[in-house]
Design a protein around this motif. Structure first.
Motif, PDB file in Angstrom:
ATOM      1  N   UNK A 150       0.791  -1.158   0.291  1.00 40.47           N
ATOM      2  CA  UNK A 150      -0.050  -0.520  -0.174  1.00 40.47           C
ATOM      3  C   UNK A 150       1.081   1.029  -0.162  1.00 40.47           C
ATOM      4  N   UNK A 151       1.743   1.305   0.558  1.00 39.85           N
ATOM      5  CA  UNK A 151       2.666   2.150   0.517  1.00 39.85           C
ATOM      6  C   UNK A 151       3.869   2.454  -0.165  1.00 39.85           C
ATOM      7  N   UNK A 177     -11.766   4.534 -15.079  1.00 38.28           N
ATOM      8  CA  UNK A 177     -11.897   5.253 -13.912  1.00 38.28           C
ATOM      9  C   UNK A 177     -12.053   4.698 -13.007  1.00 38.28           C
ATOM     10  N   UNK A 178     -12.277   3.395 -12.553  1.00 35.58           N
ATOM     11  CA  UNK A 178     -12.105   2.454 -11.194  1.00 35.58           C
ATOM     12  C   UNK A 178     -10.847   2.133 -10.903  1.00 35.58           C
ATOM     13  N   UNK A 186      -7.818   3.196  -6.432  1.00 35.41           N
ATOM     14  CA  UNK A 186      -6.129   3.935  -6.203  1.00 35.41           C
ATOM     15  C   UNK A 186      -5.524   5.221  -5.175  1.00 35.41           C
ATOM     16  N   UNK A 187      -6.594   5.836  -5.858  1.00 35.84           N
ATOM     17  CA  UNK A 187      -7.261   7.688  -4.937  1.00 35.84           C
ATOM     18  C   UNK A 187      -8.028   6.942  -3.593  1.00 35.84           C
ATOM     19  N   UNK A 246       3.103   5.506  -3.191  1.00 39.09           N
ATOM     20  CA  UNK A 246       4.746   6.558  -3.727  1.00 39.09           C
ATOM     21  C   UNK A 246       4.625   6.806  -5.348  1.00 39.09           C
ATOM     22  N   UNK A 247       4.285   5.261  -5.653  1.00 37.78           N
ATOM     23  CA  UNK A 247       4.662   5.331  -7.324  1.00 37.78           C
ATOM     24  C   UNK A 247       3.282   6.471  -7.710  1.00 37.78           C
ATOM     25  N   UNK A 248       1.974   6.917  -7.382  1.00 34.27           N
ATOM     26  CA  UNK A 248       0.564   7.298  -7.795  1.00 34.27           C
ATOM     27  C   UNK A 248       1.278   9.322  -8.188  1.00 34.27           C
ATOM     28  N   UNK A 249       1.855   8.839  -6.419  1.00 37.63           N
ATOM     29  CA  UNK A 249       2.374  10.583  -6.231  1.00 37.63           C
ATOM     30  C   UNK A 249       3.319  11.371  -7.664  1.00 37.63           C
TER      31      UNK A 249
END
Length: 154
Positions: A24-25, A70-71, A76-77, A29-32
């Motif tokens: 999850x961490x 979209x899903x 992820x958000x 990190x990757x999404x940010x």
């Protein structure tokens, strides 16, 4: 004669729980850093004439790709928001370790974070383990060991 209730809490599979929290961490990190990678519809040109007017219908592949995009982005958000909220509730030292080790621009090694924070290796590992344990419960990622099943439940 009074009877005493025996209440046994299930044990936690620490290794599986740690892996889920670290996953999850890593997602956060990757999404940010890059956001989500969207899927695109693959189209193949057709060189045969179609004599009907526009139908304004969306093909099934287009619909599936759009709903997947979209899903996935929403899921992820929500994970990132939950991780950020949970990390903000940790103690100062725990939060600093998690942010430097897992949420920074680049993932740093444990020994580097340990040296930067001027902690002994033992204290660093103890604080980090406690932070991951807390995050597991805050994010509901803990993995329980079923007492009747020798394999841990995922």
């Amino acid at each position: 004669m009074a009877q005493q209730l025996i209440f046994q809490l299930p044990e936690i599979d620490r290794e599986a729980t740690r892996k889920r929290v670290e996953q999850a961490l890593e997602t956060a990190r990757i999404y940010k850093q890059i956001g989500t990678v969207r899927r695109e519809v693959k189209t193949t040109p057709s060189y045969t004439p179609h004599y009907h007017g526009p139908t304004n219908e969306i093909g099934k592949p287009t619909e599936e790709v759009a709903s997947w995009n979209v899903d996935t982005e929403k899921r992820i958000r929500e994970t990132v928001e939950a991780v950020e909220k949970a990390v903000s509730r940790l103690g100062r030292l725990e939060r600093e370790i998690i942010q430097r080790r897992y949420l920074g621009e680049e993932e740093e090694y444990d020994f580097i974070v340990c040296q930067e924070l001027h902690l002994s290796e033992r204290k660093y590992r103890r604080v980090k383990a406690r932070a991951i344990y807390k995050l597991a419960f805050m994010l509901r990622l803990e993995v329980m060991i079923d007492p009747e099943d020798p394999k841990p439940a995922a």
